[in-house]
Design a protein around this motif. Structure first.
Motif, short mmCIF file in Angstrom:
data_model
loop_
_atom_site.label_atom_id
_atom_site.label_comp_id
_atom_site.label_asym_id
_atom_site.label_seq_id
_atom_site.Cartn_x
_atom_site.Cartn_y
_atom_site.Cartn_z
N ALA A 140 0.83 -1.20 0.00
CA ALA A 140 0.00 0.00 0.00
C ALA A 140 0.86 1.25 0.00
O ALA A 140 1.83 1.36 0.77
CB ALA A 140 -0.93 0.00 1.21
N ARG A 141 0.49 2.20 -0.86
CA ARG A 141 1.24 3.44 -0.99
C ARG A 141 0.30 4.63 -1.08
O ARG A 141 -0.82 4.53 -1.59
CB ARG A 141 2.10 3.42 -2.27
N TRP A 142 0.79 5.76 -0.59
CA TRP A 142 0.13 7.04 -0.83
C TRP A 142 0.43 7.47 -2.26
O TRP A 142 1.39 7.00 -2.88
CB TRP A 142 0.63 8.09 0.16
N SER A 143 -0.36 8.38 -2.79
CA SER A 143 -0.19 8.78 -4.19
C SER A 143 1.11 9.51 -4.44
O SER A 143 1.53 9.64 -5.60
CB SER A 143 -1.38 9.64 -4.63
N ALA B 218 -7.55 5.72 -6.28
CA ALA B 218 -7.19 5.71 -7.70
C ALA B 218 -7.04 7.10 -8.31
O ALA B 218 -6.35 7.25 -9.32
CB ALA B 218 -8.26 4.93 -8.48
N TYR B 219 -7.69 8.11 -7.72
CA TYR B 219 -7.72 9.42 -8.36
C TYR B 219 -7.08 10.50 -7.50
O TYR B 219 -7.20 10.49 -6.27
CB TYR B 219 -9.16 9.82 -8.68
N VAL B 220 -6.42 11.44 -8.19
CA VAL B 220 -5.80 12.58 -7.53
C VAL B 220 -6.36 13.86 -8.15
O VAL B 220 -6.91 13.84 -9.26
CB VAL B 220 -4.26 12.56 -7.66
N VAL B 221 -6.23 14.95 -7.41
CA VAL B 221 -6.58 16.28 -7.92
C VAL B 221 -5.28 17.04 -8.13
O VAL B 221 -4.55 17.29 -7.17
CB VAL B 221 -7.50 17.04 -6.95
N LEU B 222 -5.00 17.38 -9.37
CA LEU B 222 -3.79 18.14 -9.70
C LEU B 222 -4.08 19.64 -9.59
O LEU B 222 -5.20 20.09 -9.89
CB LEU B 222 -3.33 17.80 -11.11
N ARG C 174 -6.69 9.77 -12.98
CA ARG C 174 -6.36 8.44 -12.47
C ARG C 174 -4.85 8.31 -12.31
O ARG C 174 -4.08 8.63 -13.21
CB ARG C 174 -6.90 7.35 -13.40
N ASN C 175 -4.45 7.85 -11.15
CA ASN C 175 -3.05 7.65 -10.84
C ASN C 175 -2.59 6.37 -11.54
O ASN C 175 -2.95 5.26 -11.13
CB ASN C 175 -2.86 7.55 -9.32
N LYS C 176 -1.80 6.52 -12.58
CA LYS C 176 -1.37 5.35 -13.36
C LYS C 176 -0.50 4.41 -12.51
O LYS C 176 -0.35 3.24 -12.84
CB LYS C 176 -0.60 5.80 -14.60
N ASP C 177 0.07 4.94 -11.44
CA ASP C 177 0.91 4.13 -10.55
C ASP C 177 0.17 3.68 -9.30
O ASP C 177 0.79 3.29 -8.31
CB ASP C 177 2.17 4.91 -10.15
N TRP C 178 -1.16 3.76 -9.34
CA TRP C 178 -1.96 3.37 -8.18
C TRP C 178 -1.58 1.96 -7.73
O TRP C 178 -1.57 1.01 -8.52
CB TRP C 178 -3.43 3.43 -8.54
N TRP C 179 -1.28 1.84 -6.48
CA TRP C 179 -0.74 0.58 -5.96
C TRP C 179 -1.72 -0.58 -6.07
O TRP C 179 -1.30 -1.76 -6.15
CB TRP C 179 -0.31 0.78 -4.51
N ALA C 180 -3.04 -0.30 -6.08
CA ALA C 180 -4.04 -1.38 -6.05
C ALA C 180 -4.63 -1.67 -7.43
O ALA C 180 -5.61 -2.42 -7.53
CB ALA C 180 -5.16 -1.02 -5.07
N LYS C 181 -4.06 -1.11 -8.48
CA LYS C 181 -4.70 -1.22 -9.80
C LYS C 181 -4.84 -2.66 -10.29
O LYS C 181 -5.71 -2.95 -11.11
CB LYS C 181 -3.94 -0.38 -10.82
#
Length: 678
Positions: free
Chosen positions: A190-193, A286-290, A304-311
């Protein structure tokens, strides 16, 4: 618990949408700080105060001096405990939910942008504290940011520990019912974005954060001391929560939590509200606000965070499929509807008959040519509390006879017939949809002019004025303001208004934007508020938040604002029952207590049940695709579980067909396997 979106408002979710248009970004009020020493001291000194003692203190039954004396005498355990992994109890029965079927659809495609709208721009990117409970919050918090584990949304099976769960941030858990403790192991992946690892340091900090006065969130302050009474950390991934009772939903109390990143809040302090107003915290979802996607007052987007740890995880790989989600602020729903018909928005809710039968009927050209489809999904879940919340501290409304009279003067059956064209059903209690915990026989007051007049007469209103409205001996008119933030439900208010006149009651309809309406309700400045609190999928209903005196009044007798007791309701018998209910671990006893509490609410009538809409229905452009089986038995919105996707090939095909005038095969979707009202 959050405020439910209007059934015909955008998917801006559960709690009125708040606006922060044109605000200059707040600057920190103090220099950079490091709260490490403060938090460490908190871990070392924080005591675990039993819920009954805490509630007695909050109710003024125990003074601060008495509480301090009990602390000094060592009567309370330490809240935080730090041990080694060798001290973890042996023989625990670990569960991981991996036997449950996958969610979503293997045919789902990643990519594309989902275009939707908000009626108001979010007032903040904080997820906790003043103005945080807006309609945008679910998209950056409870529907996206990951929980420790989740109740499985395709089943309401109840085990000895509550619902079945599948893993989120945690990869396994174990229940020790005898010691009222749940052991939890975090997924080491598990990782933070921002790439930081999720550890038990974040778990401990989350408890500090939620208990902190800095966040200005009394409900969370109370809940995170009341429902979790101790944390033990064993290593970077293993911890346990000590709970005050062995409740039937013990797993829900331990697992249904998002976390807050310790490293992000190093500067947490008195200026929390301003300092973090427009800072998007790292997420585990899965999603971030830039920063570049926040155009205050007009547009806000998720990426969508392409590096999302749970994808690639079992229960997430077919979900969260959109590459981008773009929300445009459109304050007028009718304008949003026109944008939808032009293809500028991908969906529009069709829950109200006006839109489903009149403005966009099934014979509409866009539907007949196959460019747009309708989807109706019957769900099975506790129901949003659409109804009339009467502020019992307002003049005249403190009289139960008047409140009962208002209940009799409210013609909800006509609302269901005329407005909903019988698509809706009457809500019976404040806790519909909880299975065996919902009162089995209680019925709401029917529309009855004679009984309404009898109730009003008991309160001294026996004569009608020249306009037909009742007046008392002092010349006071029986007149109250009925406020809502649901502009598209104004017709409901007008039906209630016209019918109430027959009973000599004047309901002045006030329609505010959602921001202003919720602010008024939270400040307890309304007479009668029409709205719905979203009710989570839980084993049994809650009563403390909405109905206990501690959420109506401060110890000095002043009105307590910013709580879900919007009725300012206070009843000693109810308080006692709520406290027994919260302390009980016996399901049968809790049912009987819940039934009695509903009977008291029925008698006192601070809340008048309105309606239940047993489905979610919307129109979507053809390129928005759905899983074959629907979107989850317990789904409250089409994207609560993020199972849909954009098919770019179908989008291209549809656009070309529209340009050439070609007709595609019409589609419609109805999933009624969970319809409890057949």
């Amino acid at each position: 618990m959050t405020l439910h979106k209007s059934i015909i408002l955008p998917l801006t979710a559960l709690l009125a949408v708040f606006s922060g248009c044109g605000k200059k970004e707040a600057e920190p009020q103090e220099a950079a700080r490091d709260n490490t020493a403060e938090i460490q001291a908190y871990y070392e000194t924080k005591l675990s105060i039993p819920p009954d003692v805490l509630e007695a203190y909050e109710a003024g039954k125990i003074s601060e001096e008495e509480l301090d004396k009990m602390k000094a005498e060592g009567k309370f355990d330490h809240y935080f405990s730090f041990k080694t992994i060798d001290e973890l109890p042996q023989g625990l029965n670990w569960e991981d939910g991996m036997d449950l079927p996958e969610l979503g659809d293997d045919n789902a495609k990643k990519g594309g942008t989902w275009y939707y709208y908000l009626q108001d721009f979010p007032r903040t990117l904080r997820t906790v504290g003043p103005d945080a409970n807006g309609g945008f919050r679910p998209f950056i918090n409870e529907d996206v940011d990951m929980w420790l584990a989740y109740p499985y949304p395709e089943s309401r099976e109840v085990t000895q520990n509550g619902f079945r769960y599948y893993p989120g941030l945690a990869d396994r858990w174990a229940v020790d019912k005898a010691n009222k403790t749940v052991y939890i192991h975090l997924n080491p992946d598990a990782r933070w974005s921002d790439g930081e690892e999720v550890t038990t340091e974040d778990v401990a900090f989350t408890l500090f954060f939620m208990q902190s006065k800095y966040i200005q969130a009394p409900w969370y302050n109370n809940a995170y001391q009341r429902y979790i009474i101790g944390l033990t950390v064993y290593d970077d991934y293993t911890f346990s929560f000590k709970l005050p009772e062995d409740k039937p939903d013990i797993l829900a109390r331990a697992l249904e939590h998002t976390l807050y990143p310790r490293h992000f809040y190093k500067e947490l302090g008195e200026d929390y509200v301003e300092r973090y107003q427009w800072k998007f915290k790292p997420t585990t979802g899965a999603y971030v606000v830039l920063d570049k996607d926040v155009k205050k007052g007009s547009v806000i987007s998720l990426t969508r965070n392409k590096d999302w740890w749970a994808k690639d995880q079992k229960f997430f790989k077919n979900r969260f499929n959109f590459d981008k989600v773009r929300f445009t602020v459109v304050r007028d729903p009718s304008k949003a509807f026109e944008m939808f018909k032009k293809g500028e928005l991908d969906d529009y809710l069709m829950n109200t008959p006006e839109y489903n039968y009149d403005k966009f009927p099934d014979d509409n050209e866009l539907i007949q040519k196959g460019y747009v489809h309708k989807a109706t999904f019957y769900n099975d879940r506790p129901r949003p509390t659409y109804g009339m919340n009467i502020n019992t501290v307002q003049p005249l409304l403190d009289n139960a006879d008047i409140r009962r009279g208002i209940a009799y003067a409210s013609n909800w059956d006509l609302v269901i017939e005329k407005f909903f064209r019988n698509d809706a059903v009457r809500m019976r209690t404040s806790a519909d949809g909880f299975g065996e915990f919902t009162h089995p026989t209680l019925q709401p007051y029917p529309f009855d002019v004679e009984k309404a007049l009898e109730c009003f007469a008991k309160a001294g209103f026996t004569q009608r004025g020249p306009d037909g409205i009742l007046v008392n001996a002092k010349g006071q008119r029986l007149s109250f303001t009925l406020t809502t933030g649901y502009a598209t439900l104004k017709s409901i208010m007008e039906i209630l208004q016209q019918e109430a006149i027959k009973a000599g009651l004047d309901l002045r309809v006030e329609v505010l934007d959602q921001t202003a309406a919720w602010k008024k309700f939270q400040e307890k400045k309304h007479d009668i508020a029409f709205f719905a609190l979203n009710v989570g999928v839980e084993v049994y209903p809650r009563y403390w938040e909405m109905w206990h005196t501690v959420n109506a009044y401060n110890n000095d007798g002043s009105i307590k604002t910013q709580t879900n007791n919007t009725c300012s309701y206070s009843n000693p018998e109810m308080d006692k029952l709520i406290e027994q209910y919260r302390a009980s671990s016996n399901a049968e006893e809790m049912k009987q207590l819940a039934f009695r509490m509903e009977e008291i609410l029925h008698e006192d009538s601070p809340f008048i049940p309105g309606f239940v809409l047993p489905f979610i229905r919307q129109a979507s452009w053809r390129w928005i695709r759905y899983p074959e089986h629907g979107v989850g038995m317990t789904a409250g919105t089409y994207d609560e579980f993020w199972m849909r996707w954009v098919d770019e090939d179908i989008k291209k095909e549809t656009k070309e067909a529209m340009q050439s005038g070609e007709t595609l095969p019409p589609e419609s979707f109805i999933w009624d396997q969970y319809n409890a009202y057949k």
